[in-house]
Enzyme design. Structure first.
Site: not given
Length: 205
Positions: A45-47
């Site tokens: 998952l992206d930051w």
């Protein structure tokens, strides 16, 4: 050292990298939350995204869940600027062009009410007098920042993105920063996923 496989579900908060090694001092990593050695995230998952992240040391299962040819479903709740019309939702459902790639068909619906989620920290910054809406989007692929690029392509930028399920495992009541072992029934669901990628894709579109 134990040879037993480990399976963890984690509610990744906003601003946390989906890795155990720190590259930038402003972002926390999985190491700040999960004191379990030798497990690795399934996908990422992206930051700036939140929600369900699976971790395991079972390389075979990790490959099946990460490889797009198996076509397992990932479901997201997506807060967007303004209220998407039927045309925008139809475009998301049938596929949109992202640079040189056309997305697969997806399940997309406008949620009638705001989903019951914990407040984000930091809060989403809204534009004054611009309404927002929530979409539920179920994809069978996971290109880089795909959901954000899809909603932007049809004119409704993403403000908040929360993954609520992978395959048949759901986030449920797990709070941001919390993790737990998968239950036997959840493990059974994952291990019994169909293995033929093309057949799975046809059933889930």
């Amino acid at each position: 050292m134990s040879n037993e496989f480990k399976y963890i579900i984690f509610h990744k908060p906003y601003g946390v990298l989906s890795q155990f090694t720190q590259e930038t001092p402003q972002h926390k990593t999985l190491k700040d939350y999960i004191p379990v050695p030798d497990v690795y995230p399934v996908g990422r998952l992206d930051w700036d995204s939140e929600g369900l992240l699976l971790l395991t040391n079972n390389g075979q299962l990790q490959h099946r869940l990460s490889n797009p040819r198996f076509g397992h479903e990932r479901t997201y709740w997506v807060q967007v600027e303004r209220i998407p019309d039927e045309n925008a939702i139809a475009q998301l459902q049938t596929g949109v062009q992202i640079q040189d790639y056309r997305t697969r068909p997806a399940k997309v619906r406008l949620l009638p009410t705001t989903p019951n989620l914990p407040e984000r920290d930091p809060p989403v910054r809204f534009r004054k007098n611009v309404p927002t809406a929530w979409l539920e989007m179920t994809l069978t692929e996971g290109k880089n920042r795909q959901v954000r690029r899809m909603t932007a392509a049809v004119g409704f930028p993403t403000l908040r993105l929360v993954r609520i399920s992978i395959a048949r495992v759901h986030l449920d009541c797990l709070q941001p920063g919390e993790w737990r072992d998968l239950t036997p029934s959840e493990l059974e669901l994952l291990h019994n996923m169909p293995k033929a990628g093309k057949a799975v894709y046809r059933r889930t579109v």
